[in-house]
Enzyme design. Structure first.
Site, PDB file in Angstrom:
ATOM      1  N   GLN A 124       0.810  -1.228   0.000  1.00  0.00           N
ATOM      2  CA  GLN A 124       0.000   0.000   0.000  1.00  0.00           C
ATOM      3  C   GLN A 124       0.844   1.280   0.000  1.00  0.00           C
ATOM      4  O   GLN A 124       0.546   2.223  -0.721  1.00  0.00           O
ATOM      5  CB  GLN A 124      -0.924  -0.005   1.208  1.00  0.00           C
ATOM      6  N   ASP A 127       1.969   2.263  -3.442  1.00  0.00           N
ATOM      7  CA  ASP A 127       0.922   2.247  -4.458  1.00  0.00           C
ATOM      8  C   ASP A 127       0.789   3.606  -5.153  1.00  0.00           C
ATOM      9  O   ASP A 127      -0.118   4.397  -4.884  1.00  0.00           O
ATOM     10  CB  ASP A 127      -0.403   1.824  -3.810  1.00  0.00           C
ATOM     11  N   SER A 130      -2.551   4.637  -6.941  1.00  0.00           N
ATOM     12  CA  SER A 130      -3.593   5.279  -6.129  1.00  0.00           C
ATOM     13  C   SER A 130      -3.285   6.754  -5.915  1.00  0.00           C
ATOM     14  O   SER A 130      -4.190   7.598  -5.950  1.00  0.00           O
ATOM     15  CB  SER A 130      -3.710   4.607  -4.762  1.00  0.00           C
TER      16      SER A 130
END
Ligand code: NAD
Length: 372
Positions: A124, A127, A130
């Site tokens: 995450q 990422d 995103s």
């Protein structure tokens, strides 16, 4: 101590892969070499990099010669002779433009492209998709608001009352949800659609109206992503979305399917019926576009309806995108250092590595490059 080089992007790109605070975060493991002016257009001066401990180099050649690992946001290397093996890390969008990897083949180079980062909890912090999607959703709303001949919020004045502008957001993933939130904050009346049923709650929690079109296929194994829909379902969507587009002042499309061409959601026949002055911002332009009339990196004027397919919109937020991207890149580089010994069995490193010692190793890329 390892040596990391930060390359300047091309003349049209303002985003930089590492901020001065990123240099500081990596300073325990790396001496960082920064190409002269690399962060200037994102608001990071040479002085700021120097204060963070970096050494400024006069050109990219000097950065490359001095470094083991080279970092850039999206620009490709030129015709360099490498003095020894180098590792290149970037957000190269390799599946959208296969030719990006070609300069790294047949030279002593390993290439990691962070657009292939798995969307897992452990990845995450790396990422970057995103990060970019979130700022794109925000910037799409601002661009549309600027291009539209209407004000966005309800305005009551001596001349009467203006109703809020009507925004339609197609695809309610990371970019779409940020677009909904931004449009709501500006005072728009917002509707949204997505094929994934569980986006309904998210859309409604942001105060927008969810358009329900039953019959979508979902796959629990798709990692939270959408999957390709049947021709019959897309036909149904096209009809319903056509009605919504004709009624909207701004349409922002964000619908994507990983590794596939973006679905066509707004047909030319729909744009033909939209009001002059309406704006369509197509954030899937890089993946083929959600609107039949979209052209990558162009603004089309179709009878007064503007269709925007510009990736360069992100440059308007170069400082913010660079700040987020820098955090993603520093997380990846630290992870790389700690796991490079078990690379073959490591999901994050093996998914993102596209070139190994000058050879393309990503199977999808091998097939597509062979077909070029
Ligand atoms: P994306 O960019 O691939 O797609 C954008 C949206 O388009 C998605 O919501 C998708 O459902 C939608 N879409 C696809 N086809 C459509 C069609 N025909 N009509 C309408 N909409 C369509 O996706 P994304 O924004 O990157 O994220 C998708 C999901 O992945 C979200 O649930 C997000 O929370 C999740 N995610 C997880 C992680 C993680 O675990 N680290 C990271 C990022 C995103």
């Amino acid at each position: 101590m390892k040596k990391l080089g930060l390359l300047k992007e091309g003349i049209v790109d303002k985003i930089v892969a590492l901020s001065p605070s990123g240099v500081e975060k990596l300073s325990a493991d790396f001496q960082v070499f920064v190409e002269d002016g690399a962060g200037q257009l994102a608001g990071f001066t040479n002085e700021m990099y120097k204060d963070s401990g970096a050494i400024i180099c006069k050109d990219s050649k000097e950065v490359i010669v001095n470094s083991d690992i080279l970092l850039s946001f999206s620009s490709r290397i030129g015709e360099y002779k490498l003095n020894c093996k180098k590792v290149f890390i970037g957000f190269f969008n390799v599946l959208n433009d296969k030719t990006v990897v070609l300069p790294y083949t047949n030279i002593e180079a390993d290439v990691y492209s962070l657009d292939l980062i798995p969307r897992s909890t452990i990845a995450q912090a790396m990422d970057i998709i995103s990060s970019v999607a979130s700022i794109s959703g925000y910037q799409a709303v601002l661009t549309a608001a600027e291009m539209s001949p209407m004000v966005v919020p309800m305005v009551t004045s001596a001349g009467g009352t203006l109703k809020p502008a009507k925004f339609l957001i197609l695809g309610a993933g990371v970019a779409g949800l940020q677009a909904i939130a931004t449009a709501k904050r500006l005072g728009a009346s917002v509707k949204a659609f997505d094929v994934r049923k569980n986006t309904k709650n998210e859309v409604e929690s942001l105060g927008a109206q969810f358009i329900e079109i039953k019959g979508a296929v979902e796959n629990q194994n798709a990692g939270g992503y959408a999957v390709q829909q049947s021709a019959e379902y897309l036909d149904l969507v096209n009809k319903r979305i056509a009605e919504e587009c004709i009624n909207a002042d701004v349409v922002i499309t964000t619908a994507k399917i990983p590794g596939k061409q973006a679905p066509t959601l707004v047909l030319k026949s729909t744009v033909d019926k939209m009001k002059p002055g309406s704006v369509i911002i197509d954030l899937a332009a890089e993946n083929g576009g959600n609107c039949e009339l979209t052209r990558r990196n162009e603004i089309i004027d179709h009878n007064g309806v503007h269709i925007v397919g510009l990736a360069s919109m992100l440059n308007r937020c170069a400082h913010s995108v660079s700040t987020l991207a820098s955090n993603n890149f520093t997380s990846f580089i630290k992870y790389y250092l700690n796991h490079i010994d078990q690379e073959e069995s490591n999901e994050i490193l093996s998914s993102t590595k596209v070139v190994s010692n000058g050879k393309i190793i990503n199977q999808q890329l091998i097939n597509e490059v062979n077909a070029l």
